[in-house]
Each structure stands twice: as structure tokens, then as C-alpha cells.
Write an enzyme that holds these catalytic residues in place. Structure first.
Site, PDB file in Angstrom:
ATOM      1  N   THR A 199      21.749  44.760 -31.216  1.00  0.00           N
ATOM      2  CA  THR A 199      20.316  43.915 -30.949  1.00  0.00           C
ATOM      3  C   THR A 199      20.249  42.743 -31.988  1.00  0.00           C
ATOM      4  O   THR A 199      20.594  43.178 -33.328  1.00  0.00           O
ATOM      5  CB  THR A 199      19.254  44.660 -30.905  1.00  0.00           C
ATOM      6  OG1 THR A 199      19.445  45.838 -30.105  1.00  0.00           O
ATOM      7  CG2 THR A 199      17.856  44.045 -30.628  1.00  0.00           C
ATOM      8  N   ASP A 237      26.242  45.143 -35.405  1.00  0.00           N
ATOM      9  CA  ASP A 237      25.169  45.648 -34.930  1.00  0.00           C
ATOM     10  C   ASP A 237      25.034  45.032 -33.443  1.00  0.00           C
ATOM     11  O   ASP A 237      25.939  44.318 -32.899  1.00  0.00           O
ATOM     12  CB  ASP A 237      23.783  45.300 -35.548  1.00  0.00           C
ATOM     13  CG  ASP A 237      22.415  46.140 -35.127  1.00  0.00           C
ATOM     14  OD1 ASP A 237      22.942  47.017 -34.537  1.00  0.00           O
ATOM     15  OD2 ASP A 237      21.628  45.581 -35.068  1.00  0.00           O
ATOM     16  N   ASP A 272      21.321  42.294 -38.735  1.00  0.00           N
ATOM     17  CA  ASP A 272      20.123  41.158 -38.555  1.00  0.00           C
ATOM     18  C   ASP A 272      18.852  41.821 -39.210  1.00  0.00           C
ATOM     19  O   ASP A 272      17.932  41.316 -39.476  1.00  0.00           O
ATOM     20  CB  ASP A 272      19.833  40.476 -37.638  1.00  0.00           C
ATOM     21  CG  ASP A 272      19.662  41.480 -36.332  1.00  0.00           C
ATOM     22  OD1 ASP A 272      19.876  42.622 -36.400  1.00  0.00           O
ATOM     23  OD2 ASP A 272      18.622  40.865 -35.499  1.00  0.00           O
TER      24      ASP A 272
END
Length: 830
Positions: free
Chosen positions: A521, A519, A718
Site C-alpha cells: 500500500t 511494501d 512509506d
């Protein structure tokens, strides 16, 4: 009778196969034959039976499932089963070889399949601490206080001896008994090699033989009797293992010696010494058994170290805490803390539970969690973690997670599960052992036949000795330690460096990973976005910010929080929002001051039907090319501006991605952000490729596509939106700074939350798998090399023979080699 085939899933060892076969065959009118590879049940039935009925009886025995056989099932790659202890196993007993999978027992004993001693699963929560007076030990209570007799402060009572230590101490006691009787037997037997044997001046040979028998009884029938029990069980269940060889070899030697002592006349002269007595092997029997007992002692020590590591982690949490109630401080036991309690943490104290600071500030040593030695500054509303150490200031915190909910407890659970899980490579070792034992027995029989027919005189004696030596040296005692020892040490090393591994399968698969999906961000970037610009097409920046911040106050997304924080800095007042809705992967919508406001990406604008002017589109693209994340703001059906947000790339991301690519791993970024921003980040990091505008299902589908191509995929994320992809990936890697859902879905958690942890995990996996392969080599090298030597192939050329005692020593040395080699992982550089 009708015969049908069914596919069985959930079997991973011969013990499972036997159990499934027995359960199915126990059904009325059923005859079942079950194979493990392929996992197929052939069932003959007198009358038709529904598959659901088979499923019902199998489900009662374990996590087995059954379906009608389809030939295509055999073409699919079979995922290796991974065995872990269930979460409710604490305090119960399990087989360290996982012969019956995750099955646990209420009481101690032997495994019904392999005969190994059952091991007690450790308690994963620190037991309630008792407090006692150092001057009056009869005073005990479950909370701190003062002695009712002398007034002294009570101190925590030292914990009693653990179950693992009891098992180790029991084996050590048997070891001392075995040594006490084996050493004299060995001296008596070897005295024949001393010129003018001094022992014969005390007693004659026959009498010394009787002494050896008496001395051998405590060794055979007490200290080492468990090995014969295990051997017998292994033969009955046909789960042949190292105890089969030990039992057969030592039994043959002992029974031969008994017959030779009581009925010497039945033996030909070549079996007799020049004294007229039969040459006996009490010393070979007892020395062999004692050496095997030494191996078991070392293994027990290894198990106690596993539990010891968990106990050391539990000790990181304090036993007591200071409760702030009605403005006063009160000392309470750690187990008495409830959510919402206010706790005072004094300078130098350990943080008792997870929570947030409500009053004061300090610096906290979080090295036990992050591995970083530099203390972290903490202020009001900052999170603090149980077990970390406070600096030189006092603060008050509110308890948010207690007991098993704390991060420390979760680390303990993960370390325990991973340490005691089995890597798929263990299945290879199990298969080898299954065929190795009967081959060795056959080799032993052939050795006796060849020596008895073609060997020098006394040919039968040579044949007998060499046959026993083959049985003993071939015993793969170290095989049971080869994988779990490396996994145990490797998991501990990972935890120490902030890489938390849930199970041995993840540890093994990480070494095979050739594609990393990440990912953006919070994974590549800091995940702490900040607003850089608010733009309005009609110069109403403040009004747009007010609408947008009011809408985003209900969202937990990092971009939303950045907007709200920026509005607070600008002293912009927020207003009420109605009909708020978060649209996953796109943005948020709601009614603000009777206007329908939408804030999000271009996909959201298209969904709500908002028009975007060419001038506004050009300005957004210009921002995106600078690597900024841009979200449109639309009122009703017109996009009236945007907010530009930046999220700095983590310093460690560049080096980590460069190293992974160097190791041959494709690094692909899948982000929900726009094409231009994603491209700017990808170019800066020299990523293999990227995809922008990804929704959660897009990430999931991309991983499935790569897996269909035969790729081994790791996914790093996350957020809650990453959870499905993390679960689908061969290795899911969660940032410890991310959400609980992501961490729960992943197989590896990086406490510090940066990509450098993936490099560490990859290096650790490589080191552990290399270590396991070395251990398997050690487990068999001495055996395979020793079998022909023990059989006597060197005798015609060099006159070299291997006595059963030397064979037993070589066998034990393989266990020592495995343990010593596994411990080297503690010093590996990641």
C-alpha cells in the site's frame, strides 16, 4: 604491568587511530598501541582500569567505543564507516579529505593531519535577506518597504562573496603571481635550446641564473609555500600523501639549484654546462609548483560548485511573502513567517513555505520537486510546497512548516550531507595512497642509484633529473578528487530527477543490491484506497458503516480514512467512540453506542475472540481473490460483515519491477494485507515472491534473515510501520509521499513516490560507481605508466627521457581527466 586487548569501533582512518592511541596513552599508568586493521588496542596498565573509564575519555574525543577484545569480533563483517558533516557544522570548517572524521573547526586553516586547506561548511538555511534602495544604497533594512529618502520600493541586496569564492579568489591571486614569475624563468631556462641564444647577448649564463633565483622566490616562498608546509606535516604525522611527493621533489630540485648557484665548485664537471656553470632546476621547481597550484585551483572550483548547487537550491525559496492579517495584505520577509500565518500567493509567485490551501485554487508547477513538467491542480486542503511556482490564480494558504522544516530545506540538507560524505570505496584509495608514497620514494632513490652507476655521462645529472621526474609524475594529485567529484555530481543528478540520496554509502550500496523488499500500500499501489462494498450478514449495511466509520475517524491509516470518506459520501452521521485503540498491523477497536466494535484483519478477529461464519469467510475470500483488501467488522464477539477496499496498482510499478528483475534483483513484497489479496497483486506484477500478514517486526526479521544469507537488501516503504525495516536494510528507500518518520529512517527518498524511482536510483548508483572506478584509473594510470618512463626504461631503446616539467604536466592532466569524467554524470540517462 598487565596487558589486555580491546576492540575499538568508530575508527576509519589513520588520523583516528593516531588520536585514539594518543588519548589512551595520555591516561596515567597506561601504554597503548592501536592498530586500524584490525581495530584493536593493546593496552598495558600498572593497575586495573575499568573499560568504562576508557570509554569515557574516548567519548570525549569522538564517536569511538571500546570493549574487551573477543576473537569472534574479527570474524564479523566490518561495516565501512561513512563520514558526514554534523548538522551543526554550518559556517564551520572541515577537512575535505575527512582525515579526522566529522570533526569541524571554528576558524579557517590547514588540516593538522594532511595539511589540506580546511573548507567552510555551507549554511543550509538561506541567510536573512537585507533590502536596500537602488538609488540610495546606504539605506538597508531586514524587511521589505520603501526608501525613507526617495520613496522607491526596496529591493533585495545582492549577497556578499562567499567563503568558497574567497578561497578560490585567493588561490587565483596566487596563481597569477606564480604565472607572472614562472613564465620568465621558463623562457630563460629554455633559451638554451634557441640557436645563438639571444639572451646571452644581454647577460651571461651566471647572471641569468641569479635572475632565475630572484624570480623563483615569490613562487616558492609565497604562492606555493603551503605545499611545503603540508609535506612537512605529512612526514611528521606519517600521513604520507601527494604533498609528500611534491614537497620532496621540488625541495630537492630547489636546494640542488641553490647549492649549484652559491657553491658550484663542489660539483663534478659532469654537473656543469659548457659555460662552466652548474645546470640548475629553478624552472623545474617553479613549473612543477605552478602546475600543482593549478590542480588546487580546479579543486577549489569544484568545492565552490558544491556549495553553489546548495545556494541555487536555497534560491528556490522566495525572499519575501504576503501576510494576510486582519483582512489586509502585508509584505514581510520570509524569515518572519510563523506557523499558522495566512499567506497570499499571487499568480506567478513562489510558494513561500510548506502548508495547505485555505481559500481559492490554482495550478502549481512542482517540477523542481517531482521532475514532472505538467502543473498540478490544487484546491482547498491540498498541500503546497515551498519553492514551487504558482500558476495564474491567487490563493491563500496556511503556513504549516517553516524554516528548516520545509521539504526544500530537507532536500538541501540531504544534498549537502550526501555531497560531502565519503563512499566506502574511498577507503581503498586512502590505503593505496598510504603505501604508494613510500614505494615511489624508494623507486626514486633506486632510479638515481641505477643511473649514477650504469648510466651514460653525465651519469649523476641523468640520475638526479630522472629521480625528480619519478617523484613528480607519481604524485597522485587526482586521488583526492576521484571519489568526491563523482559523488557530488551524482547526488546532484539524482536530486534533479527526484531521487534524494542521504550519503555516499547509500549511493555505493545501491549498486550492490540484489534483493528489494517492498511494501504494497502506497508503494506498489496508489495508497489511495476507496471503499467498493459494505456487506452485512443481517442486511444492516448502513448501521455497520456508521459504527465502522465512527471508529475509524480517530485513525490516520489510509484504509480508515477511506471508510470515513465513504461514510461522508453516503451522508452517514458519525457518533462518539470511547476506549479507542489502534493495534499495529491488525486494525482498530473501540466502544461505539455501548458495543465493543472491532475493525481489521483476521488476526484481529482472533485476538478479540470474534467468531466468523463459514458463509462470511467464503465471501471474504472471493473478494480477496479479486485483489481487494477486506477488513472484518465484529460487534462484541461476532463478525457481522466486512468492508471491501480497492487500491489501484500504480502504472509505473509494473514496468519498474520488470526492469529490476531484468537487472538481477529479487523483488519480494511484504505486506500486512491478507494472503489472497497479496497473491493477486504478486501475480499481476510477476514478483519473485511475497509474504502476507506481515507485522512491522516480521518485515524487520525477514530483512535480517536475508542479510544473514549474505544478501544486500534494499527496502522500499512509506509508512511509520516501515521505519524499523528501512533503518535495518542496507539501503532504505522511502516514498516522498510517505510519513516523515519513514523518510528520516531511509537513506534514499523518492520524491515522486513510485518504484520507477528505484530503477533510477539503481541506474544512478551503477553509473556513479563506474565513474568512480574510471576516476581511480585516471588518478593512477598516468602515474603508474609514467614512473618507469620517468625512471628511463625507454632510454636504452628509444632514447626517450621524461623531464620533471613534462612529468608535472602529466600529473596535472590526471586531475583534469578526473574532473572532466565526473562531470559526464550530469548527462547520464536514468
Amino acid at each position: 604491568m598487565r596487558t589486555h586487548k580491546y576492540t575499538i569501533t568508530g575508527m576509519f582512518c589513520d588520523g583516528c587511530r593516531t588520536k585514539v592511541e594518543k588519548v589512551l596513552s595520555a591516561m596515567e599508568g597506561i601504554e597503548a598501541v592501536v592498530s586500524l586493521d584490525p581495530p584493536v588496542a593493546t593496552i598495558s596498565m600498572q593497575k586495573p582500569i575499568q573499560t568504562s573509564q576508557f570509554q569515557e575519555v574516548l567519548a570525549a574525543e569522538g564517536k569511538y567505543s571500546i570493549k574487551v577484545f573477543n576473537a569472534n569480533d574479527l570474524k564479523l563483517p566490518i561495516k565501512e564507516a561513512v563520514v558526514e558533516l554534523p548538522k551543526n557544522a554550518a559556517g564551520k570548517y572541515y577537512c575535505p579529505m575527512f582525515c579526522e572524521g566529522e570533526k569541524v573547526y571554528e576558524e579557517a586553516g590547514d588540516c593538522p593531519v594532511c595539511g589540506m586547506d580546511l573548507v567552510k561548511a555551507p549554511d543550509l538555511e538561506s541567510s536573512k535577506t537585507l533590502f536596500t534602495c537602488p538609488m540610495h544604497p546606504e539605506i538597508e533594512q531586514d524587511h521589505p518597504g520603501s526608501c525613507s529618502i526617495c520613496g522607491m520600493d526596496l529591493v533585495p541586496l545582492e549577497p556578499k562573496d562567499s567563503e568558497e569564492n574567497k578561497a578560490y579568489n585567493e588561490l587565483w591571486r596566487k596563481m597569477k603571481i606564480a604565472l607572472l614569475f614562472t613564465v620568465p624563468i621558463f623562457i630563460i631556462s629554455m633559451s638554451d635550446m634557441i640557436p645563438n641564444n639571444p639572451l646571452l647577448k644581454i647577460l651571461d649564463t651566471q647572471t641569468w641564473n641569479w635572475v632565475q633565483l630572484v624570480l623563483s622566490l615569490p613562487v616558492v616562498f609565497y604562492a606555493c609555500w603551503m605545499f611545503f608546509t603540508r609535506a612537512w606535516k605529512s612526514i611528521l604525522t606519517w600521513n604520507l600523501n601527494m604533498f609528500t611527493l611534491i614537497g620532496i621533489g621540488s625541495s630537492v630540485a630547489f636546494l640542488f639549484s641553490l647549492v649549484g648557484l652559491f657553491f658550484p665548485d663542489v660539483f663534478p664537471d659532469e654537473f656543469k654546462t659548457y659555460h662552466g656553470t652548474v645546470h640548475l632546476y629553478f624552472e623545474a621547481t617553479t613549473v612543477i609548483l605552478t602546475l600543482v597550484l593549478l590542480g588546487q585551483l580546479l579543486e577549489a572550483k569544484a568545492h565552490s560548485r558544491t556549495s553553489g548547487a546548495i545556494k541555487e537550491l536555497l534560491k528556490l525559496a522566495p525572499t519575501e511573502a504576503t501576510l494576510v492579517i486582519d483582512g489586509e495584505d502585508k509584505l514581510i520577509a520570509i524569515h518572519a513567517i510563523k506557523k499558522g500565518d495566512l499567506l497570499r500567493v499571487k499568480p506567478g509567485d513562489k510558494v513561500p513555505v510548506d502548508g495547505k490551501i485555505t481559500t481559492g485554487e490554482s495550478t502549481i508547477d512542482e517540477s523542481m520537486i517531482s521532475g514532472e513538467p505538467i502543473p498540478v491542480d490544487k484546491k482547498i486542503n491540498d498541500a503546497v510546497i515551498a519553492g514551487t511556482i504558482n500558476g495564474n490564480k491567487s490563493f491563500v494558504m496556511v503556513a504549516e512548516k517553516v524554516g528548516s522544516e520545509t521539504l526544500l530545506s530537507q532536500i538541501v540538507q540531504m544534498v549537502n550531507s550526501a555531497s560531502r560524505s565519503r563512499a566506502p570505496i574511498q577507503k581503498v584509495a586512502d590505503k593505496i595512497a598510504k603505501y604508494f608514497v613510500p614505494i615511489v620514494v624508494l623507486a626514486s632513490v633506486l632510479t638515481f642509484i641505477v643511473w649514477a652507476n650504469f648510466g651514460p655521462e653525465p651519469a649523476l645529472v641523468y640520475g638526479f633529473i630522472n629521480a625528480i621526474a619519478v617523484l613528480i609524475i607519481a604524485c597522485p594529485c587526482a586521488l583526492g578528487l576521484a571519489t568526491p567529484m563523482s559523488v557530488m555530481v551524482g547526488v546532484g543528478k539524482g536530486a534533479h530527477t527526484g531521487v534524494l540520496i542521504k550519503n555516499a554509502e547509500a549511493l555505493e550500496n545501491m549498486n550492490k543490491v540484489d534483493v528489494l523488499i517492498t511494501d504494497k500500500t502506497g508503494t506498489i499501489t496508489e495508497g489511495k484506497p476507496s471503499v467498493e462494498k459494505v456487506f452485512s450478514t443481517d442486511n444492516k449495511d448502513n448501521e455497520l458503516l456508521k459504527y465502522c466509520a465512527s471508529l475509524n475517524q480517530y485513525s490516520e491509516h489510509p484504509l480508515a480514512q477511506a471508510v470515513v470518506q465513504y461514510a461522508k459520501l453516503k451522508e452517514t452521521s458519525l457518533i462518539e467512540v470511547n476506549d479507542f485503540e489502534a493495534i499495529s498491523g491488525k486494525g482498530v477497536v473501540g466502544t461505539v453506542a455501548n458495543n465493543r466494535v472491532s475493525f481489521g484483519n483476521k488476526s484481529l478477529m482472533e485476538q478479540v475472540g470474534a467468531s466468523i461464519s463459514a458463509d462470511l469467510e467464503a465471501k471474504v475470500i472471493a473478494e480477496q481473490k479479486l485483489g481487494k483488501t477486506v477488513s472484518y467488522i465484529a460487534i462484541d464477539t461476532v463478525a457481522l460483515g466486512f468492508i471491501s477496499i480497492s487500491d489501484a496498482i500504480k502504472e509505473t510499478s509494473v514496468a519498474a519491477i520488470k526492469e529490476l528483475i531484468k537487472q538481477g534483483v529479487e523483488v519480494i513484497m511484504l505486506t500486512g494485507d491478507n494472503e489472497n489479496t497479496a497473491k493477486a497483486v504478486a501475480e499481476e506484477l510477476n514478483l519473485t515472491s511475497f509474504k502476507a500478514g506481515c507485522l512491522p517486526e516480521d518485515k524487520l526479521n525477514e530483512i535480517k534473515r536475508l542479510q544473514a544469507e549474505g544478501k544486500i537488501v534494499a527496502m522500499a516503504g512509506d509508512g511509520i510501520n516501515d521505519a524499523p525495516a528501512l533503518a535495518q536494510a542496507d539501503v532504505g528507500i522511502a516514498m516522498g509521499t510517505g510519513t516523515d518518520v519513514a523518510i528520516e529512517s531511509a537513506k534514499i527518498t523518492l520524491v515522486k513516490g513510485d518504484l520507477q524511482g528505484i530503477v533510477k536510483a539503481k541506474n544512478l548508483s551503477h553509473a556513479v560507481m563506474k565513474n568512480i572506478n574510471q576516476n581511480l584509473f585516471f588518478a593512477f594510470f598516468y602515474n603508474v605508466l609514467g614512473i618507469p618512463i620517468a625512471a628511463g626504461v625507454l632510454y636504452p631503446f628509444f632514447g626517450i627521457l621524461l623531464s620533471p616539467m613534462i612529468a608535472a604536466l602529466a600529473m596535472s592532466f590526471s586531475s583534469v581527466s578526473v574532473i572532466a569524467n565526473a562531470l559526464r554524470l550530469r548527462n547520464v540517462k536514468l
